[in-house]
Design a protein around this motif. Structure first.
Motif, short mmCIF file in Angstrom:
data_model
loop_
_atom_site.label_atom_id
_atom_site.label_comp_id
_atom_site.label_asym_id
_atom_site.label_seq_id
_atom_site.Cartn_x
_atom_site.Cartn_y
_atom_site.Cartn_z
N ALA A 1 44.40 90.11 168.92
CA ALA A 1 43.38 90.94 169.10
C ALA A 1 42.81 91.35 167.59
O ALA A 1 41.65 91.14 167.54
N GLU A 2 43.76 91.65 166.73
CA GLU A 2 43.41 92.09 165.20
C GLU A 2 42.97 90.51 164.51
O GLU A 2 41.91 90.52 163.88
N ILE B 1 38.30 87.35 162.64
CA ILE B 1 37.78 86.14 162.52
C ILE B 1 36.04 86.39 162.50
O ILE B 1 35.25 85.91 161.74
N GLY B 2 35.96 87.23 163.60
CA GLY B 2 34.42 87.62 163.61
C GLY B 2 33.83 88.14 162.49
O GLY B 2 32.64 88.03 161.86
N ARG B 3 34.66 89.19 161.84
CA ARG B 3 34.08 89.97 160.58
C ARG B 3 33.82 88.98 159.52
O ARG B 3 33.06 88.66 158.69
N ALA C 1 39.30 83.62 157.46
CA ALA C 1 38.84 83.38 158.81
C ALA C 1 39.61 82.36 159.36
O ALA C 1 40.36 82.28 160.42
N ARG C 2 40.06 81.21 158.38
CA ARG C 2 40.64 80.03 158.98
C ARG C 2 42.19 80.35 159.07
O ARG C 2 43.01 79.99 159.95
N GLU C 3 42.65 81.30 158.14
CA GLU C 3 44.13 81.85 158.21
C GLU C 3 44.31 82.74 159.42
O GLU C 3 45.48 82.53 160.30
N ASN C 4 43.33 83.47 159.77
CA ASN C 4 43.56 84.19 161.19
C ASN C 4 43.44 83.57 162.39
O ASN C 4 44.13 83.47 163.29
N ALA D 1 41.49 99.68 164.23
CA ALA D 1 42.80 99.34 163.98
C ALA D 1 43.82 100.30 164.23
O ALA D 1 44.95 99.80 164.65
N ARG D 2 43.64 101.59 164.12
CA ARG D 2 44.67 102.53 164.50
C ARG D 2 45.12 102.52 166.11
O ARG D 2 45.91 102.43 166.51
N ARG D 3 44.04 102.08 166.85
CA ARG D 3 44.02 102.11 168.08
C ARG D 3 44.58 100.87 168.93
O ARG D 3 45.29 100.80 169.62
N TYR D 4 44.09 99.77 168.33
CA TYR D 4 44.72 98.43 169.07
C TYR D 4 45.56 97.57 168.16
O TYR D 4 45.96 96.49 168.82
N PHE D 5 45.72 97.83 167.08
CA PHE D 5 46.01 96.93 166.16
C PHE D 5 47.61 97.10 165.62
O PHE D 5 47.80 98.46 165.80
N ARG D 6 48.44 96.41 164.93
CA ARG D 6 49.69 96.81 164.45
C ARG D 6 49.48 97.56 163.31
O ARG D 6 50.28 98.31 163.26
N SER D 7 48.44 97.24 162.41
CA SER D 7 48.34 98.04 161.14
C SER D 7 47.92 99.44 161.48
O SER D 7 47.12 99.64 162.35
#
Length: 316
Positions: free
Chosen positions: A6-7, A12-14, A91-94, A298-304
């Motif tokens: 998800a992150e 990528i979108g951003r 974007a490519r790395e993600n 980020a705090r709700r859905y991601f690891r970071s």
């Protein structure tokens, strides 16, 4: 969906949107320098760096900041977090880490961009940035077109569009800030409309001469133009609502939705004639809302524990 996937999709979108919109901002800057007198070049360069949150001291001595240095920092330099090249690489790395959740066409698009980037940058340094800008915009349009036609409308799609929408709000505010801080003459607003792809839509809407107040209203509030701030805010809110369809009886518990909703209503219900007069304050509020929403997501859905913000994200 795994939080790391998800992150990756969110960023990528951003990043793809950031690359395209930074291109648009630099095109506005280039046209502005060509239209203005040489005495205004220094102020214009510093204004663009300030809008993008890049310290002017990074561009060279205080009395020697040039358009070439601005282009190097914001277009080609991979050490600058706000640059086009950095965004495309990120974007490519993600995408490499999310290959199972995006189509092969989407990954191949970003991979081709990554492989061509060094040669495109070298050509732009030799012959000027215009072909490079055109290439970035075409690549971004291709990626979004592939995403639209090859991704299922599941959670992955929602995170991708959420990231793109938040970045679009932030970067449209930055594009408007280049006008609010530097000049208010009509030719500059026409240039801004053209480079936002909004000129023809604006003429069809208002059917008359371009007025700064109408341009600001169109790019901030138009409900039908997809690059307007209002449209992007509404899309981001819809994505968040689908990710968490159940809400409590009292208010909105989602901090990201709360921040975006307050920003949307603040501009939606303001008087149109106040938009241009209070433009810097409105733009600062919008960028602050994007930062708060991104951090909450980020705090709700991601690891970071916090959003991967770039330099002074909430500054205009």
């Amino acid at each position: 969906m795994l939080s790391r996937l998800a992150e990756s999709l969110f960023w990528i979108g951003r990043y793809v949107e950031r690359a395209e919109d930074t291109t648009r901002l630099l095109e506005v800057h280039t046209h502005m320098v060509l239209e203005d007198t040489p005495a205004d070049v220094e102020a214009a360069c510093r204004a663009v760096l300030s809008v993008m949150g890049v310290p002017a001291s990074d561009g060279g001595p205080e009395d020697e900041l040039t358009v070439t240095q601005v282009m190097e920092l914001l277009a080609f330099d991979r050490a600058t977090s706000a640059s086009i090249a950095t965004s495309l690489v990120a974007a490519r790395e993600n995408a490499r880490g999310a290959r199972d959740t995006i189509s092969s066409e989407m990954f191949n698009c970003l991979n081709r961009v990554y492989n061509r980037l060094p040669s495109e940058v070298a050509a732009a340094r030799r012959g000027g940035p215009a072909p490079f800008f055109s290439w970035v915009r075409s690549a971004s349009a291709e990626f979004h077109g592939l995403a639209d036609s090859t991704m299922s409308r599941d959670e992955g799609w929602l995170f991708l569009v959420l990231g793109r929408s938040l970045e679009r709000v932030d970067m449209t505010a930055r594009l408007l800030a280049t006008r609010a801080h530097v000049a208010t003459e009509t030719p500059h607003w026409v240039t801004l409309l053209r480079l936002c792809g909004a000129y023809e839509s604006h003429l069809r809407t208002y059917r008359g001469a371009v007025e700064p107040a109408q341009v600001a209203q169109f790019l901030l509030l138009d409900r039908l133009f997809p690059r307007s701030v209002f449209s992007a805010l509404r899309t981001a809110e819809q994505c968040l609502a689908e990710l968490q369809p159940l809400v409590g009886r009292a208010g909105v518990a989602d901090e990201a939705r709360r921040a975006l909703g307050r920003a949307r209503t603040s501009i939606e219900y303001g008087r149109p004639e106040e938009l241009l007069e209070g433009m810097p304050g409105h733009l600062e509020m919008l960028q602050s809302a994007v930062f708060i929403a991104s951090d909450a997501v980020a705090r709700r859905y991601f690891r970071s524990g916090e959003a991967m913000a770039w330099h002074r994200e909430a500054t205009v």
